[in-house]
Design a protein around this motif. Structure first.
Motif, mmCIF file in Angstrom:
data_model
loop_
_atom_site.group_PDB
_atom_site.id
_atom_site.type_symbol
_atom_site.label_atom_id
_atom_site.label_comp_id
_atom_site.label_asym_id
_atom_site.label_seq_id
_atom_site.Cartn_x
_atom_site.Cartn_y
_atom_site.Cartn_z
ATOM 1 N N ILE A 137 31.243 -11.182 23.816
ATOM 2 C CA ILE A 137 31.374 -10.217 24.911
ATOM 3 C C ILE A 137 32.779 -10.331 25.499
ATOM 4 N N ASN A 138 33.492 -9.241 25.350
ATOM 5 C CA ASN A 138 34.869 -9.174 25.829
ATOM 6 C C ASN A 138 34.844 -8.958 27.343
ATOM 7 N N CYS A 139 34.944 -10.042 28.083
ATOM 8 C CA CYS A 139 34.836 -9.944 29.546
ATOM 9 C C CYS A 139 36.218 -9.711 30.142
ATOM 10 N N ASN A 140 36.650 -8.454 30.034
ATOM 11 C CA ASN A 140 37.939 -8.113 30.647
ATOM 12 C C ASN A 140 37.735 -7.686 32.098
ATOM 13 N N LEU A 141 36.532 -7.882 32.568
ATOM 14 C CA LEU A 141 36.161 -7.690 33.973
ATOM 15 C C LEU A 141 36.151 -6.232 34.416
ATOM 16 N N GLN A 142 36.555 -5.337 33.524
ATOM 17 C CA GLN A 142 36.622 -3.926 33.910
ATOM 18 C C GLN A 142 35.835 -3.066 32.945
ATOM 19 N N ARG A 143 35.364 -1.960 33.495
ATOM 20 C CA ARG A 143 34.786 -0.915 32.646
ATOM 21 C C ARG A 143 35.651 0.329 32.832
ATOM 22 N N LEU A 144 35.064 1.529 32.892
ATOM 23 C CA LEU A 144 35.909 2.713 32.956
ATOM 24 C C LEU A 144 36.442 2.966 34.374
ATOM 25 N N GLY A 155 31.193 -4.251 30.466
ATOM 26 C CA GLY A 155 30.565 -3.108 31.125
ATOM 27 C C GLY A 155 29.359 -2.637 30.336
ATOM 28 N N GLU A 156 29.475 -2.692 29.036
ATOM 29 C CA GLU A 156 28.391 -2.250 28.150
ATOM 30 C C GLU A 156 27.107 -3.043 28.396
ATOM 31 N N MET A 157 27.264 -4.285 28.884
ATOM 32 C CA MET A 157 26.079 -5.112 29.072
ATOM 33 C C MET A 157 25.173 -4.584 30.183
ATOM 34 N N ILE A 197 41.935 -9.807 29.804
ATOM 35 C CA ILE A 197 42.552 -8.893 30.773
ATOM 36 C C ILE A 197 42.612 -7.508 30.140
ATOM 37 N N LYS A 198 42.102 -6.538 30.851
ATOM 38 C CA LYS A 198 42.133 -5.184 30.307
ATOM 39 C C LYS A 198 43.581 -4.687 30.296
ATOM 40 N N GLY A 199 44.013 -4.173 29.167
ATOM 41 C CA GLY A 199 45.398 -3.706 29.071
ATOM 42 C C GLY A 199 46.382 -4.850 28.970
ATOM 43 N N ILE A 208 31.840 -3.598 15.582
ATOM 44 C CA ILE A 208 33.097 -3.507 16.322
ATOM 45 C C ILE A 208 32.866 -2.696 17.591
ATOM 46 N N GLN A 209 33.443 -3.143 18.687
ATOM 47 C CA GLN A 209 33.357 -2.361 19.932
ATOM 48 C C GLN A 209 34.019 -1.006 19.665
ATOM 49 N N GLY A 210 33.254 0.074 19.872
ATOM 50 C CA GLY A 210 33.673 1.383 19.378
ATOM 51 C C GLY A 210 35.097 1.788 19.724
ATOM 52 N N SER A 267 27.905 4.619 21.249
ATOM 53 C CA SER A 267 26.925 4.917 22.278
ATOM 54 C C SER A 267 26.492 3.564 22.806
ATOM 55 N N MET A 268 27.053 3.209 23.943
ATOM 56 C CA MET A 268 26.981 1.813 24.385
ATOM 57 C C MET A 268 25.552 1.337 24.585
ATOM 58 N N GLY A 269 25.330 0.127 24.178
ATOM 59 C CA GLY A 269 24.003 -0.471 24.325
ATOM 60 C C GLY A 269 23.242 -0.463 23.011
ATOM 61 N N PRO A 308 35.933 -2.457 38.371
ATOM 62 C CA PRO A 308 35.440 -3.763 37.920
ATOM 63 C C PRO A 308 33.949 -3.718 37.569
ATOM 64 N N VAL A 309 33.575 -4.545 36.588
ATOM 65 C CA VAL A 309 32.164 -4.602 36.207
ATOM 66 C C VAL A 309 31.362 -5.267 37.325
ATOM 67 N N ARG A 310 31.883 -6.375 37.845
ATOM 68 C CA ARG A 310 31.243 -7.046 38.995
ATOM 69 C C ARG A 310 32.325 -7.471 39.973
HETATM 70 C C1 LIG Z 1 26.016 5.213 26.496
HETATM 71 C C2 LIG Z 1 27.457 5.419 26.849
HETATM 72 N N1 LIG Z 1 27.792 5.738 28.109
HETATM 73 C C3 LIG Z 1 29.073 5.940 28.441
HETATM 74 C C4 LIG Z 1 30.068 5.827 27.531
HETATM 75 C C5 LIG Z 1 31.515 6.120 27.907
HETATM 76 N N2 LIG Z 1 32.373 4.926 27.918
HETATM 77 C C6 LIG Z 1 33.142 4.608 26.870
HETATM 78 S S1 LIG Z 1 33.999 3.189 27.099
HETATM 79 C C7 LIG Z 1 33.380 2.992 28.653
HETATM 80 C C8 LIG Z 1 33.766 1.792 29.456
HETATM 81 C C9 LIG Z 1 33.547 0.540 28.662
HETATM 82 O O1 LIG Z 1 33.664 -0.625 29.415
HETATM 83 P P1 LIG Z 1 33.374 -2.002 28.741
HETATM 84 O O2 LIG Z 1 32.061 -1.993 28.072
HETATM 85 O O3 LIG Z 1 33.591 -3.045 29.759
HETATM 86 O O4 LIG Z 1 34.452 -2.073 27.583
HETATM 87 P P2 LIG Z 1 35.997 -2.429 27.686
HETATM 88 O O5 LIG Z 1 36.723 -1.168 27.322
HETATM 89 O O6 LIG Z 1 36.277 -2.852 29.073
HETATM 90 O O7 LIG Z 1 36.198 -3.519 26.712
HETATM 91 C C10 LIG Z 1 32.508 4.044 28.956
HETATM 92 C C11 LIG Z 1 31.826 4.204 30.244
HETATM 93 C C12 LIG Z 1 29.677 5.509 26.209
HETATM 94 N N3 LIG Z 1 30.565 5.414 25.237
HETATM 95 N N4 LIG Z 1 28.383 5.288 25.907
#
Ligand SMILES: Cc1ncc(C[n+]2csc(CCOP(=O)(O)OP(=O)(O)O)c2C)c(N)n1
Ligand SMILES: [Mg+2]
Length: 885
Positions: free
Chosen positions: A255-262, A229-231, A390-392, A137-139, A191-193, A265-267
């Motif tokens: 891969i949930n491509c909501n186009l945004q990270r924190l 964004g995690e990608m 769409i994010k949110g 699950i996406q954390g 811990s993304m990735g 935009p991702v791209r």
């Molecule tokens: C290795 C790592 N770096 C940074 C973070 C902090 N962080 C949590 S969520 C997030 C943005 C996630 O964006 P995305 O992967 O696109 O997920 P979305 O919420 O958009 O589905 C970040 C930077 C993290 N959890 N792990």
């Protein structure tokens, strides 16, 4: 010439008509074959065909090829709405307390359909009938998962209202942490990735178990939910070629491509879906794009000239994000308004209808079609689903698609009301400011449906099991050869480890459970003999004759090979180790992984995976070979490991050891087998080995407990009447202490030698006892092992280590006297062992000087004697501190 210009439209039409006819008559496979032939012929004729890794920015699955949706959509919609509401409410509650607990709302709202279609129709729980699917699950979408479990009756209202309050309230973990919720979460992902990497190796490990005949072949799948964004994390994409090479059709990435990270935009200036499509397609994955929802289908059907698709291709993510942060009029003007013909296309639609043109990831039918194809039609290949969302989503104008959507943790009253009304949640206005959790009556059609769906799929998820039966491990005597005096025979602890592993691999009870894992260093560690004996796992066997086939230990690859030879890939090897070390939980089958690696490339290089291994409750052995900063002849700065034990010390479930003698190693490994596979404790062992050859004494009688607890008396000096010192060492340096003890005799000094296989465990226990004593004044104090060992022993004490001084410094509070620590602080360098030990001042001479100096400081010896020893050691007292060189 512009290769996109049509210089003969009639000819073009002929070709296209032929293609249509082939598809009509013989189907797409035949069309594909003919196109392949044409391309091949064109290339042979020297035509340069530009390669395009992407397809048009539309759905991979055509509307006509979508399967019928099997669920009751109106009930599912209601359930989804309640989950959305409760997921939002628990985060709002967590933050209304003024404690700034955090949490995420926008992510789950973007992913709700992606999860709900899986929960309702695809993911099987472990049951008698099926081993269960494994879902990463996406954390930070955890609130949505908790909210579903709440409706399912698995979590209570109290727990949801204590989201992120784990200390007093036994609330829910922020993110998936098996360590904190061991019966619930299976995979730590935030811990993304690490999630995508671990998922790939888990899918491969399931195949390994099947190919070795240890598990029945099944259709269970590993699903991994990832952020776009995690990608960008290098680890996310690091093993995608392995997944394709191994033909992992038991693996689905969503891969949930909501186009945004924190941050944004991702791209923004490109399109993440297209970029990922190219990467995955190029690597041989089955790519399913879910870009547009069903409401676009009629428009696309009317788009005969392909103008709409062209516009879809042209727009970038920054624009797509902005469209959904505005309204229908904005979309009409800024998207369709780019071409008069497209304005025409939507002329009959209201702004509201334009606004409701949905994205694929929010359309249950499109998502279902993608999942269905992934599980039924991806033979021989892993699948990635790229779902545009769409994010949110649904959070209203202040939040949906806005730049800062990721960080929003609250909704104001108007926002709450709008959310409530949009999803039809039966909460009256007067209650809205309380943000109550909503729970439909237990006998409502929604609740009955929810339960019925999960029952049909074998039970509830996520669910973590720890039911694997204990193993029967051999007695210590099985390693008899390592417990005896080796006499003249000299060998390294790495060799001792290899012998031990061989014994284990042959063991009647647990032999088949041993999983040796190596990142292309078997020959370095003298493990190549095992290639032939155990075989190297290869999903396609050995379809070539190995060059060294007439050698005794030839490079034998086999489908049922036991060794995981991971290539130069410590992160991947670590993931294999985690997959094997958690097999007891994911497959109900305890496996015993031994991952042998260059110790410098362990905790230092893949430390975050080591942390995840603790969280996920992995059990197994990490063997840090060629350890220490001075043991590895010649290799130098990037190889000489002087820090892994300090890093390992901070990992709570890791039991680290730095043994010197073969018998210590045997006792430690045996203890690990008992602790992890008989008592089923969630710990793992980090054991360092060296490649320095020397003779090994026999196991001293009664030394086992001291070895395991971290300290025991090795040699007592007798017959010297002068002052007495205590010398401590571990790993590579213990033998320097033994040599120093003898040298000290010539100074009339008696030196006792202690072996300290684990400074870290001594310190952990010391701290724990101190804490207990602090909280129990006036009661009989607890006595840590180190204190018991040193009772009645007078200092001074001198410890030297092949690691930085901080490693041996850990025990200072419990050393009852003057304590000198020598360590290898500073960057390493290459030279012979003796040279390096004298460079870092951790060898026998340094021990002698430190011991004499300590006695001098206590007034028990004259300074001239110390000066003499320094002169004899050849150390220039005014040389620079080696830690600065
Ligand atoms: C290795 C790592 N770096 C940074 C973070 C902090 N962080 C949590 S969520 C997030 C943005 C996630 O964006 P995305 O992967 O696109 O997920 P979305 O919420 O958009 O589905 C970040 C930077 C993290 N959890 N792990
Ligand atoms: Mg994102």
């Amino acid at each position: 010439m512009n290769d996109r210009a049509d210089i003969d439209p009639e000819e073009t039409r002929d070709w296209l008509d032929s293609l249509e006819a082939v598809i009509e008559l013989h189907g797409p496979a035949r069309a594909h074959y003919l196109l392949d032939q044409l391309i091949d012929r064109a290339r042979r004729r020297g035509a340069h065909l530009p390669y395009r890794a992407t397809t048009a920015y539309v759905n991979t699955i055509l509307p006509g090829r979508e399967p019928r949706y099997p669920g009751d959509r109106s009930l599912e919609k209601r359930i989804e709405a309640y989950i959305r509401w409760n997921a939002m409410a628990m985060v709002v509650h967590a933050n209304a307390k003024g404690t700034h607990l955090g949490g995420h709302i926008a992510t789950y709202q973007s992913a709700a359909v992606l999860y709900e279609v899986g929960f309702n129709h695809f993911w099987r729980a472990p049951s008698e009938a099926h081993p269960g699917d494994l879902v990463f699950i996406q954390g930070h979408s955890s609130p949505g998962i908790y909210a579903r479990s709440f409706l399912e009756g698995r979590l209570t209202r109290k727990q949801l209202l204590a989201f992120r309050e784990e200390v007093d309230l036994e609330g829910l973990s922020s993110y998936p942490h098996p360590w904190l919720m061991p019966e619930y979460w299976q995979f730590p992902t935030v811990s993304m990735g690490l999630g995508p990497l671990m998922a790939i190796y888990l899918a491969r490990f399931l195949r390994y178990l099947e190919n070795r005949g240890l598990a029945e072949p099944t259709d269970r799948k590993v699903w991994a939910f990832l952020g776009d964004g995690e990608m960008d994390e290098p680890e996310s994409m690091a093993a995608i070629s392995l997944a394709a090479r191994e033909g992992l059709d038991n693996l689905v990435f969503v891969i949930n491509c909501n186009l945004q990270r924190l941050d944004g935009p991702v791209r923004g200036t490109g399109k993440i879906i297209q970029e990922l499509e190219a990467d995955f397609r190029g690597n041989g994955w089955n790519v399913i794009k879910v870009v547009w929802g069903s409401r676009w289908d009629p428009l696309l059907a009317r788009d005969r000239e392909g103008l709409l698709v062209r516009l879809m291709n042209e727009c970038v993510d920054g624009e797509y994000q902005a469209y959904k942060a505005n309204d229908g009029a904005f979309v009409r003007e800024h998207f369709f308004g780019r071409h008069p013909e497209l304005m025409e296309l939507v002329a009959n639609m209201s702004d509201e209808e334009v606004w409701r043109l949905n994205r694929g990831g929010h359309d249950h039918r499109k998502v279902y079609a993608a999942y269905h194809r992934a599980v039924t039609r991806s033979v021989g290949r892993p699948t990635v689903i790229l779902a545009k969302t769409i994010k949110g989503y649904g959070l209203g104008a202040s939040s949906q698609g806005v730049m800062g959507a990721h960080q929003m943790k609250k909704l104001d009253e108007d926002g709450l009301k709008a959310f409530r009304s949009r999803y039809n949640i039966p909460i009256p206005d007067e209650d809205i400011s309380q943000v109550p959790l909503y729970e439909p009556p237990a006998d409502s059609p929604e609740m009955l449906y929810l339960r019925e769906r999960r029952e049909a799929l074998g039970g509830y998820l996520p669910q973590r099991l720890d039911t694997a039966p204990p193993l029967e491990v051999p007695p210590l005597e099985a390693f008899a050869a390592l417990l005896e005096d080796s006499g003249e025979r000299e060998f390294s602890t790495t060799m001792a480890f290899v012998r031990l592993l061989r014994v284990l691999a042959r063991d009647r009870n647990i032999g088949e459970r041993i999983v040796p894992i190596i990142p292309d260093e078997a020959r370095t560690f003298g493990m190549e003999g095992m290639f032939r004996q155990l075989g190297i796992y290869s999903s396609c066997g050995q379809n070539y004759e190995p060059q060294d086939r007439d050698q005794l230990a030839f490079y034998r690859e086999a489908t049922d090979g036991q060794i995981l030879e991971e290539g130069i890939n410590e992160a991947g090897a670590m993931c294999s180790w985690i997959a094997a070390g958690t097999s007891y939980a994911s497959s109900g089958l305890a496996m015993i992984p031994f991952y042998a690696f260059y110790s410098m490339f362990g905790f230092q290089r893949v430390g975050d995976l080591c942390w995840a291994a603790g969280d996920i409750r992995a059990r197994g052995f990490l063997i840090g070979c060629t350890s220490g900063r001075t043991t590895l002849n010649g290799e130098g700065l990037q190889h000489g490991d002087g820090q892994s034990h300090v890093l390992a010390a901070a990992h709570p479930s890791c039991r680290p050891y730095d043994p010197t003698f073969a018998y210590e190693l045997a006792v430690i490994i045996h203890d690990g087998l008992r602790r992890m596979y008989v008592d089923r404790q969630d710990v793992y062992y980090y054991v360092t080995c060296m490649n320095e050859n020397y003779a090994h004494p026999a196991l001293p009688e009664g030394a086992e407990e001291g070895i395991l607890r971290g300290l025991y008396a090795l040699e007592k000096s007798a017959g010297v009447s002068g002052p007495r010192v205590q010398l401590l060492g571990s790993g590579a340096i213990l033998r320097e202490a033994i040599a120093a003890a003898e040298m000290l005799q010539s100074y009339g000094v008696a030196a006792d030698v202690w072996s300290a296989p684990s400074f870290t465990l001594l310190a952990r226990e010391g701290r724990s006892c101190d804490r207990w004593n602090r909280l129990h004044p006036g009661e009989d104090p607890k006595v840590p092992w180190i204190t018991a060992c040193f009772e009645g022993i007078e200092g001074p004490f001198v410890a030297a280590t092949d690691y930085v001084a901080a490693f041996a410094e850990q025990i200072r509070p419990w050393v009852p006297g003057r304590y000198t620590v020598l360590g290898t602080d500073g960057y390493g360098r290459s030279d012979a062992r003796e040279k390096l030990r004298s460079f870092f001042e951790v060898g026998r001479d340094a021990f002698v000087v430190a011991a004499l100096s300590a006695l001098e400081a206590e007034g028990r010896l004259d300074a001239s004697i110390v000066r003499d020893a320094i002169a004899r050691s050849g150390c220039d007292p005014d040389r620079a501190d080696p830690s600065t060189l």
